[in-house]
Design a protein around this motif. Structure first.
Motif, mmCIF file in Angstrom:
data_model
loop_
_atom_site.group_PDB
_atom_site.id
_atom_site.type_symbol
_atom_site.label_atom_id
_atom_site.label_comp_id
_atom_site.label_asym_id
_atom_site.label_seq_id
_atom_site.Cartn_x
_atom_site.Cartn_y
_atom_site.Cartn_z
ATOM 1 N N GLN B 70 0.978 -1.375 0.014
ATOM 2 C CA GLN B 70 0.004 0.015 -0.134
ATOM 3 C C GLN B 70 0.875 1.232 0.061
ATOM 4 O OE1 GLN B 70 -3.620 0.138 2.617
ATOM 5 N NE2 GLN B 70 -2.807 2.128 2.996
ATOM 6 N N VAL B 72 0.472 5.864 -0.608
ATOM 7 C CA VAL B 72 -0.298 7.063 -0.434
ATOM 8 C C VAL B 72 -0.041 7.744 -1.788
ATOM 9 C CG1 VAL B 72 -0.984 8.851 0.961
ATOM 10 C CG2 VAL B 72 -0.458 6.602 1.905
ATOM 11 N N PRO B 77 -5.132 6.011 -0.391
ATOM 12 C CA PRO B 77 -4.437 4.781 -0.465
ATOM 13 C C PRO B 77 -4.622 4.118 -1.983
ATOM 14 C CG PRO B 77 -6.702 4.537 0.898
ATOM 15 C CD PRO B 77 -6.333 5.965 0.396
ATOM 16 N N LYS B 102 -8.391 -4.697 0.687
ATOM 17 C CA LYS B 102 -6.859 -5.396 1.150
ATOM 18 C C LYS B 102 -6.611 -6.442 0.114
ATOM 19 C CE LYS B 102 -7.196 -4.963 6.347
ATOM 20 N NZ LYS B 102 -8.361 -4.131 6.218
#
Ligand code: FES
Lengths: 353, 151
Positions: B70, B72, B77, B102
């Motif tokens: 992940q 940013v 995200p 996820k």
């Protein structure tokens, strides 16, 4: 004449205080009105308690996403009796909503919204919505994981509204995403706008109740005469006071013996916009709305909710016959029972999901 | 007080007329004033545009096959995943109601914890209530790094 008595009389002469109390005590209500008065009294009591505890919380609470969570933690841990004030406020909200539900359905089943009490019903509906809005905005303020993600999901569901969807979501959030602007909106609404609206709304609601009188228990025939009205003091007032006492005890018991009754574990984690926890769920009174989209498309769920809202307000216009007894209006009573059952079933479905 | 000239056949009507005009004037000006006050308030409450956040992110290229990380990008995200066809980057915002999805390596899919939406490694809806695929971002492999860009 004793000195205190003289003092009281001179005060009464200038303020009319004693006269108002006497007039209130002598105000006549239907003898068989029992529960609605007590429920209403408990609601007012619970609301005053929310105002008091809410004001006290403001002395220690930091109303900002960067400090809110930590300040609530400090309130629970370091401030003397901070836990009591905070939990009484948080649990009190659930109690308030629960009693408001009962009050509303009670009035619906009894047909207390009929001529000339339509305005009382409508003011009650507005109050009910203001209570729900207070609960919703209050849930955001600790800025926990559940605060953040429940707010994200609830505001995002508005985006499924036809035409205005996206802008509605952004307007409520104060921006494209849930964040500081959302927090400030919730805070302003929760501590200024809604409390003022609630206090004013209760005043109006009670003034109108007083004007048209309480409905009393419905007889089987429209013109059936109930028992002769009795003054508020002593029986009605004492029964209401007793109900408030029972409410206070239940609240304290839940705070002391089940402090986490209304909190999922994720409520103990600070908000993280980059990580959604499992089990994001709203509080129990919104579980039904949370469960709805599982059984129908998002759009339809929104339409159902809008329909319910409309039906709530339209009730006095739809059901206009003077008959109030539940068995004299079999269709409406069936629908109402259906709504209650659906509410319970959806709540269970939402809790299980 | 009686309107002036009640004794006259014509004038009372004019009195009523005048009263009507006055009422309209008062009502009208109140409405205009209320509108004048409401307009700035409505603008005041409109959401503000936030300053643009950094729209590029980079990770080192140690990402293994069927692994995800992940990052940013522009304050939101983003998940970078290496599939057998190359590196992909998707917004991690679920298209249903905005939770963060996820990556499940075992199933080679994105999973949303909120209402169980599932998306395959190309971001396409595999199941659950999501109406659209995950938004795809531009991604490029440079020597030693994977760079994600929001355009
Ligand atoms: S938000 Fe992802 S499934 Fe609902």
């Amino acid at each position: 004449m004793s000195r205190s008595r003289r003092l009281w009389q001179s005060l009464d002469r200038r303020t009319g205080l004693g006269t108002s109390i006497r007039r209130f005590a002598a105000y006549r209500v239907p003898a068989d009105t029992g529960k609605p008065v007590s429920l209403g009294a408990v609601l007012v009591f619970a609301l005053l308690l929310q105002l008091a505890t809410g004001m006290l919380l403001l002395f220690h609470f930091v109303p900002d996403p960067s400090g809110a969570f930590e300040s609530v933690r400090a309130l629970m841990r370091d401030v003397p009796y901070g836990w009591l004030i905070r939990l009484a406020h948080a649990h009190g909200a659930s109690f308030l909503v629960a009693i408001a539900f009962v009050h509303l359905f009670h009035a619906a089943f009894r047909g207390s919204y009929k001529d000339p009490r339509e305005a009382v019903w409508w003011s009650g509906c507005v109050l009910f919505l203001a209570i729900l809005a207070s609960a919703l905005t209050g849930y955001i303020l600790p800025w926990s994981q559940t605060s953040f993600w429940a707010t994200t999901v609830v505001t995002a569901s508005l985006s499924y509204l036809p035409f205005v969807g996206q802008s509605a979501t952004e307007w409520v959030r104060g921006g494209e995403w849930v964040g500081d602007a959302t927090y400030r909106r919730a805070f302003a609404a929760h501590v200024a706008l809604l409390p003022l609206a609630l206090v004013a709304g209760v005043a109006v609601h009670l003034a109108w109740v007083r004007r048209v009188g309480l409905a009393g228990r419905p007889g089987r025939r429209a013109d059936a005469e109930g028992p002769a009205p009795i003054p508020v003091w002593p029986r009605v007032a004492l029964r209401a006071a007793l109900a408030c006492g029972v409410f206070a005890m239940a609240l304290v018991a839940s705070v002391v013996f089940a402090p986490n009754l209304f909190f999922p574990v994720e409520h103990a984690l600070p908000a993280d916009p980059f990580d959604t926890p499992l089990n994001v769920k709203p509080e129990w009174y919104f579980l039904w709305a949370y469960a709805l989209p599982r059984f129908m498309p998002e759009r339809l769920a929104l339409i159902v909710q809008a329909g319910l809202l409309l039906a709530l307000f339209a009730l006095p216009l739809v059901d206009r016959s003077p008959r109030r007894h539940p068995r004299d209006r079999p269709y409406l009573t069936t629908v109402l029972i259906g709504v209650v059952l659906a509410f319970v079933a959806l709540t269970i479905a939402g809790a299980r999901a | 007080m009686a309107p002036p000239g009640d004794d006259d056949g014509n004038r009372p009507e004019r009195g009523v007329d005048r009263r009507r005009v006055l009422q309209l004037l008062m009502g009208g000006s109140t409405a205009v004033l209320a509108g004048m006050a409401a307009a700035p308030v409505a603008s005041y409450l409109r959401p503000l545009a936030l300053p643009e956040a950094e729209a590029v992110a980079a990770i080192d290229d140690s990402l293994g096959l069927w692994e995800a990380r992940q990052v940013v990008v522009a304050g939101r995200p983003v998940l970078v995943v290496r599939t057998n066809e190359g590196v992909r980057a998707f917004s991690a915002i679920c298209t249903h109601l905005g939770c963060v999805v996820k990556w499940r390596k075992g199933r080679r899919e994105f999973f949303c914890p909120c209402h169980g939406a599932r998306f395959d490694a190309e971001g396409r809806v595999r199941g659950g209530p999501a109406p659209r695929s995950l938004a795809r971002l531009e991604v490029s492999e440079e020597p030693g790094a994977i760079v994600v860009r929001k355009t």
